[in-house]
Design a protein around this motif. Structure first.
Motif: not given
Length: 395
Positions: A285-290
């Motif tokens: 989810p953090v990578a998707e956010f970035q």
């Protein structure tokens, strides 16, 4: 709500279920303690530790008001006037605000005057509003002083008196009150109660505009278009007109997405970007956010990329990432990558605030001003339902 492990060297705190109130507070409220009832109502109204919900706030304010608590009567009256959490009911609102104003508290006097002025146009009502504003202003309430100044400036409910209006505006303007700065600027433009002075007006409009007052931005545009008190500039005039129409002094506040300050800046070299995209495809989810942030902040628009980025932002939000929830709300408000939908935008903004995003209140103040009461109520009901679904999914 499922939190996922992140391969990046960062630990993100995902949303956890808020606590309604300490057990003693809730027990006291249920037992009829008006102070406890008021405290719980305020939590629901502000989304403090709970999903913001005006309907639940109104229920607790009503219980406290029934015991004679004037603060609760004031808050409930304001909700009835706005139609937030309850059907809009002007007579009920005024009755509650009248009861609260019996306390003599400046804020309660101001709230009653505001509703009377807005709801009725006969001279007797305006005179009553002016009297209430004056009582509140004499107690140090700056908004009341400015509202009284407007009535004096226009000669409504009181005899027209530009000099007293200017004095009231000046007192509030000295504290940085945006509306007072703007209104005092208008008096200097027209020479009403003060010597005409375009340069002084421009400085006052600029100070109000810097605080985000749309009317001041438009007024600055007029001065620049005509060269009154400032160098003539069609470009600056157009910029101020545009910003005034958007309702923000700095359009960057709402046009740009929010980055999670707990994270290191997104990578810029090709190899690191490929690793980030790989992590996003794997469901981090953090990578998707970035990745979504990088795509959506790109000045070159591609509808297909925007849609994919919005989907990634949605997945990060569903995983409990509060800044992703805030960004998803902005996408719905703007119709970027998703169909424009103010209800869903507000729903995700409520959830972002509940999940710990500190900027939710400011964004909500901006966007909710463009919504109807029914839309806001619908958004809060959806947010509460979504939160309950997440909690039921938690192990």
């Amino acid at each position: 709500m499922r939190g996922l492990l992140c391969p990046l060297a960062v630990v993100i705190a995902f949303a956890t279920a808020p606590v309604l109130a300490q057990g003693d507070l809730l027990a006291a409220a249920e037992a009829g303690d008006p102070a406890a009832q008021l405290a719980i109502a305020e939590r629901f109204e502000n989304g403090d530790g709970v999903v913001q919900n005006y309907a639940r706030a109104a229920q607790w304010y009503d219980r406290a008001a029934e015991t004679g608590n004037r603060e609760a009567a004031n808050r409930l009256g304001r909700l009835y006037h706005a139609g937030l959490g309850v059907p809009r009911d002007l007579p009920r609102a005024i009755a509650l605000l009248e009861r609260a104003a019996e306390s003599g508290k400046a804020g309660h006097l101001y709230d009653l005057a505001l509703v009377i002025e807005a709801a009725q146009t006969d001279e007797a009502a305006l005179t009553r509003a002016a009297t209430l504003y004056r009582r509140a202003a004499e107690a140090g309430h700056l908004d009341a002083a400015v509202s009284l100044g407007v009535l004096l400036q226009n000669g409504k409910g009181v005899a027209q008196d530009f000099a007293e209006a200017a004095a009231l505006y000046q007192r509030a303007a000295d504290t940085g009150h945006a509306r007072a700065l703007n209104n005092l600027g208008l008096l200097f433009v027209r020479g009403d109660g003060v010597p005409q002075n375009y340069e002084r007006a421009a400085k006052l409009f600029k100070a109000a505009a810097d605080k985000g007052l749309p009317e001041a931005l438009t007024n600055l545009g007029v001065l620049y278009e005509n060269g009154f008190g400032v160098p003539q500039s069609d470009d600056l005039a157009a910029a101020y007109y545009r910003q005034g129409g958007q309702g923000v002094a700095d359009p960057q506040q709402t046009d740009h997405l929010i980055y999670d300050v707990r994270l290191t800046p997104p990578p810029t070299d090709e190899a690191a970007l490929k690793d980030l995209e790989k992590a996003a495809r794997a469901g981090d989810p953090v990578a998707e956010f970035q990745v979504a942030y990088l795509v959506l902040e790109d000045d070159l628009r591609d509808p297909r990329r925007d849609i994919r980025a919005a989907l990634m932002m949605h997945r990060a939000a569903e995983a409990g990432h509060a800044p992703a929830m805030a960004n998803l709300s902005l996408l719905y408000f703007r119709g970027l990558g998703v169909p424009q939908d103010f209800v869903l935008g507000q729903m995700w903004l409520v959830l972002a605030g509940t999940s710990g995003f500190d900027g939710a209140a400011g964004l909500s103040a901006h966007w909710s001003g463009k919504m109807t009461a029914d839309q806001i109520n619908d958004a809060q009901a959806r947010a509460e339902k979504k939160w309950a679904e997440w909690q039921n999914e938690s192990p």
